[in-house]
Enzyme design. Sequence first.
Site, PDB file in Angstrom:
ATOM      1  N   ASP A  95     -37.452  29.344  79.742  1.00  0.00           N
ATOM      2  CA  ASP A  95     -37.557  27.893  79.574  1.00  0.00           C
ATOM      3  C   ASP A  95     -37.079  27.152  80.821  1.00  0.00           C
ATOM      4  OD1 ASP A  95     -34.867  28.789  78.976  1.00  0.00           O
ATOM      5  OD2 ASP A  95     -34.430  26.772  78.262  1.00  0.00           O
ATOM      6  N   GLU A 188     -32.423  28.951  77.241  1.00  0.00           N
ATOM      7  CA  GLU A 188     -31.146  28.981  77.971  1.00  0.00           C
ATOM      8  C   GLU A 188     -30.652  27.573  78.261  1.00  0.00           C
ATOM      9  OE1 GLU A 188     -28.315  29.110  81.341  1.00  0.00           O
ATOM     10  OE2 GLU A 188     -30.190  28.033  81.222  1.00  0.00           O
TER      11      GLU A 188
HETATM   12 ZN    ZN Z   1     -31.170  28.742  84.674  1.00  0.00          ZN
END
Ligand code: ZN
Length: 420
Positions: A95, A188
Amino acid sequence: MLQQPAASERKGNDTMKAYERLLKYVVVRTPSDENSETVPSSQCQFDLAKILEAEMKELGLKDVHLDDQCYLYGNLPATAGYEDKPAIGFIAHMDTVADFCDHDIVPVLTENYSGEAMEIAESGLILSPEIFPHLASLKGRTLITSDGTTVLGADDKAGIAEILTMIERVQKENVPHGKLCVAFTPDEEIGTGASHFNVKEFGADYAYTMDGDTEGEIQYENFNACKACFDIKGFNVHPGSSKDAMINASLVAIEINNMLPGCETPRGTEEYEGFYHLVSMSGECASAQLNYIVRDHDKNLFEARKKTLSLIAKDLNEKWGEGTVTLTITEQYKNMAEIIAGCMHLIDNAKIACEAADVTPLVIPIRGGTDGCQLSFKGLPCPNLGTGGHAYHGPYEHITVEGMDKSVDVMMELVKLYAK
Ligand SMILES: [Zn+2]
């Protein structure tokens, strides 16, 4: 200057360069969504995961598995005779941040970068060494940016590109190796990238996240982190007849913040120093809310910060009446240093690998956290390495072809070290 990736010019047997992979991945937009309740937080992350799944199979990785929460795993079994060597993992996240990511990403290459102030494409944004002093050191390299209207997404697609390039090189160059494990994770950037990570399926003894900045960065000391939310209940009476009766929740909120040391903020601290950061506030007479994040590298000082917050709540409840202030503390992540202390070879080998790859090792405490923190406490010790990228999370984000190559070289050396 706009350029097409040179992929078509490559000859059959050449190894694909890490930046060529990066250019393929960044155009697949994958912002995660912090307001979502689903896992992954945005379906678009599957678009990249499926491309990577196919590429991993093509590269000869085994047990390639994309699960329904968008975690992608695979491994390269040990070379015959190297089965007893430690299994080393490499992890990156798929992401990107959601900011500056609402339309197509157009990567732009600038060859032989001058190291001086430069307009990013025709965006009007100036990438300047006054703001980013490291730019001078990138002189002569091939710089990759977006067109200045979005993030680039090198955080962390550079990590993905470098890991798969290492996997390709290990095989083409016949480098003997122990088991190599690869995982790409979602979400993340919203802090949940490690939450659903299957350490057992991953199968590594140790791992590195490839999610840092400059090539050569080695990070294993991070903040201890929690959120602290103060809910304040006021007592609202008509202002004309509220003498000694009204409790203005907003004023109590101001009182709370005034009881905290004014210089212990992100702006006022650096290196190992911790802080209280007022992230948001809202309030009227009847109710108010203060949202902080609290950070400290030192475990004891971190505990002391939480204690200070509870004492403030207690003190103000004694002053204004029980139930006026409610404090809720939510733990976020812990400093992985205490776990890594038990396997410092991860850091020592990373330093040796950097030097062997002609990269200066930079061991720097992180003023934040990584997926590796949670993973380390889940039983997979996992420091973080640099990918060659800079200025993440905004339109100034950039990376160099050479920095990416160096980061792959560092991984290659690590693989060799763990096969010794
Ligand atoms: Zn990162």
